[in-house]
Scaffold this active site. Structure first.
Site, short mmCIF file in Angstrom:
data_model
loop_
_atom_site.label_atom_id
_atom_site.label_comp_id
_atom_site.label_asym_id
_atom_site.label_seq_id
_atom_site.Cartn_x
_atom_site.Cartn_y
_atom_site.Cartn_z
N TYR A 88 -9.87 2.59 11.08
CA TYR A 88 -10.30 3.95 11.45
C TYR A 88 -11.51 3.84 12.37
CZ TYR A 88 -11.73 8.80 11.10
OH TYR A 88 -12.08 10.08 11.42
N LYS B 255 -14.15 -1.22 7.52
CA LYS B 255 -13.24 -1.19 8.67
C LYS B 255 -13.75 -2.10 9.81
CE LYS B 255 -10.07 1.55 7.08
NZ LYS B 255 -8.90 0.90 6.44
N ILE C 29 -4.22 -0.78 2.94
CA ILE C 29 -4.98 -0.76 1.70
C ILE C 29 -6.41 -0.31 1.99
CG2 ILE C 29 -5.95 -2.21 -0.15
CD1 ILE C 29 -3.59 -4.14 0.32
N TYR D 208 -17.98 8.81 5.55
CA TYR D 208 -17.12 7.61 5.42
C TYR D 208 -17.90 6.46 4.79
CZ TYR D 208 -12.75 5.30 6.84
OH TYR D 208 -11.53 4.68 6.86
N GLY E 282 0.75 -1.27 0.00
CA GLY E 282 0.00 0.00 0.00
C GLY E 282 0.77 1.30 0.00
P1 NAI Z 1 -2.94 5.80 0.46
O1 NAI Z 1 -3.90 6.25 -0.57
O2 NAI Z 1 -1.56 6.30 0.39
O3 NAI Z 1 -2.91 4.19 0.52
C1 NAI Z 1 -3.96 3.36 0.12
C2 NAI Z 1 -3.33 2.26 -0.72
O4 NAI Z 1 -4.27 1.22 -1.07
C3 NAI Z 1 -2.76 2.79 -2.05
O5 NAI Z 1 -1.38 2.52 -2.13
C4 NAI Z 1 -3.53 2.01 -3.09
O6 NAI Z 1 -2.81 1.80 -4.29
C5 NAI Z 1 -3.81 0.72 -2.31
N1 NAI Z 1 -4.81 -0.12 -2.99
C6 NAI Z 1 -6.05 0.24 -3.43
N2 NAI Z 1 -6.63 -0.80 -4.07
C7 NAI Z 1 -5.75 -1.84 -4.02
C8 NAI Z 1 -5.78 -3.18 -4.48
N3 NAI Z 1 -6.84 -3.66 -5.15
N4 NAI Z 1 -4.70 -3.97 -4.27
C9 NAI Z 1 -3.62 -3.50 -3.61
N5 NAI Z 1 -3.54 -2.23 -3.12
C10 NAI Z 1 -4.59 -1.42 -3.33
O7 NAI Z 1 -3.60 6.23 1.85
P2 NAI Z 1 -3.29 5.86 3.39
O8 NAI Z 1 -4.02 6.85 4.19
O9 NAI Z 1 -1.85 5.68 3.60
O10 NAI Z 1 -4.08 4.48 3.57
C11 NAI Z 1 -3.52 3.33 4.16
C12 NAI Z 1 -4.49 2.68 5.11
O11 NAI Z 1 -4.66 3.51 6.25
C13 NAI Z 1 -5.89 2.43 4.54
O12 NAI Z 1 -6.36 1.18 5.01
C14 NAI Z 1 -6.69 3.56 5.16
O13 NAI Z 1 -8.07 3.28 5.21
C15 NAI Z 1 -6.05 3.58 6.54
N6 NAI Z 1 -6.34 4.78 7.32
C16 NAI Z 1 -6.13 6.02 6.77
C17 NAI Z 1 -6.46 7.14 7.49
C18 NAI Z 1 -6.33 8.51 6.86
O14 NAI Z 1 -6.95 9.46 7.35
N7 NAI Z 1 -5.53 8.65 5.82
C19 NAI Z 1 -7.01 7.08 8.87
C20 NAI Z 1 -7.12 5.72 9.37
C21 NAI Z 1 -6.82 4.63 8.60
#
Ligand code: NAI
EC number: 1.3.1.9
Length: 272
Positions: free
Chosen positions: A150, A167, A95, A160, A15
């Site tokens: 989250y 989640k 992810i 959301y 991710g």
């Molecule tokens: P991000 O957008 O950088 O990361 C999300 C990743 O999921 C991306 O790299 C994307 O390419 C990947 N992804 C999507 N579909 C996919 C698939 N089919 N196969 C493989 N990878 C796939 O954003 P972030 O914030 O770093 O997200 C990481 C995790 O953290 C997620 O689970 C998000 O829900 C969680 N999170 C984020 C928060 C926020 O406010 N940014 C708060 C709490 C949790």
């Protein structure tokens, strides 16, 4: 500051899209702490993102995998064990994606095909990667698997939408697979419930700035940053947390246990 907490350990980081991604920060910290890692993301994200830059910084191989595809995951896990020279000690599931959020669907107008996609990408993929790792016998004893969650799993954050259900499912999978993997291989499975964080996924949510600022105000320690999330994740991958499993661990500056703060009370009192 590095403490060699992951010296000699091997893992897969799912991710990392760009330098804001939580997974990006975890990859850098894991490397700093002495781990050898493989980076992975969906093929389309590999084309659009900057993962090659990260791979150079971490001296890591990139193996593409759509996390919803058992075939891709099987290839990824087999190849990772080969490339890293042994079984895995940790995996990060970072992810999340909701086509309903991307297309600005309200909770009363969800597209159900997209809802299923949200669940598959953001939650079932966590089960899939563990099931494949179990079947390939790819995890070392006392390995550690972490997913990112989250607080919308427990409380209502209207924009959301279907990610709240994703989640809740993710956290439930951590409990059920944590039980199974613990019994089988002493592998621990946890989710970290992270503060709102300025990333591509985070900022894709309507009204994100409002609940980012609200959480920051309400939390006695303020929002936890992506770098701080990486630090916490490293502790869970390390041997210092060998008996922590099946937990949803809040990493949110205290937000989850707050009712109201003095600042917000003052703000409301001044509202006529
Ligand atoms: P991000 O957008 O950088 O990361 C999300 C990743 O999921 C991306 O790299 C994307 O390419 C990947 N992804 C999507 N579909 C996919 C698939 N089919 N196969 C493989 N990878 C796939 O954003 P972030 O914030 O770093 O997200 C990481 C995790 O953290 C997620 O689970 C998000 O829900 C969680 N999170 C984020 C928060 C926020 O406010 N940014 C708060 C709490 C949790």
């Amino acid at each position: 500051m590095a403490h060699n907490l992951l010296q000699g350990k091997r893992g897969i980081i799912f991710g990392a899209l760009d330098e804001n991604s939580i997974a990006w920060k975890v990859a850098l910290r894991a490397k700093e702490e002495g781990a050898s890692i493989v980076l992975t993301n969906a093929p389309i994200a590999l084309r659009m993102g900057k993962i090659k830059e990260l791979a150079d910084l971490c001296n890591a191989e990139i193996i593409p995998a759509d996390a919803t595809s058992i075939e891709d995951l099987t290839n990824l896990i087999n190849k990772s064990v080969e490339v890293l020279g042994g079984k895995l000690d940790f995996m990060l599931h970072s992810i999340g994606m909701s086509p309903n959020i991307r297309n600005e669907k309200s909770y009363g107008d969800l597209n159900y095909d997209w809802f299923l996609k949200t669940l598959d990408i953001s939650a079932l993929s966590f089960h899939k990667m563990m099931q494949v790792a179990e079947k390939q016998d790819a995890m070392n004893e006392y390995g550690s698997i972490v997913g990112l969650s989250y607080i919308a799993a427990q409380r209502v954050f209207p924009h959301y939408t279907d990610m709240a259900q994703a989640k809740a499912t993710l956290e439930s999978i951590a409990r059920s697979y944590g039980h199974r993997f613990g019994k089988l291989k002493k592998v621990r499975v946890n989710t970290i419930s992270q503060s709102p964080t300025m990333t591509t996924a985070g900022q894709g949510i309507d009204g994100f700035d409002a609940f980012y600022n609200f959480a920051d105000q309400l939390s006695p320690l303020g929002n936890a940053s992506a770098d701080e999330c990486a630090d916490y994740t490293i502790t869970l991958f390390s041997d210092l947390t060998r008996k922590v499993t099946m937990q949803n661990l809040f990493h949110d500056g205290g937000f989850s246990y707050m009712g109201i703060s003095e600042e917000l009370m003052e703000m409301m009192a001044n509202k006529k």
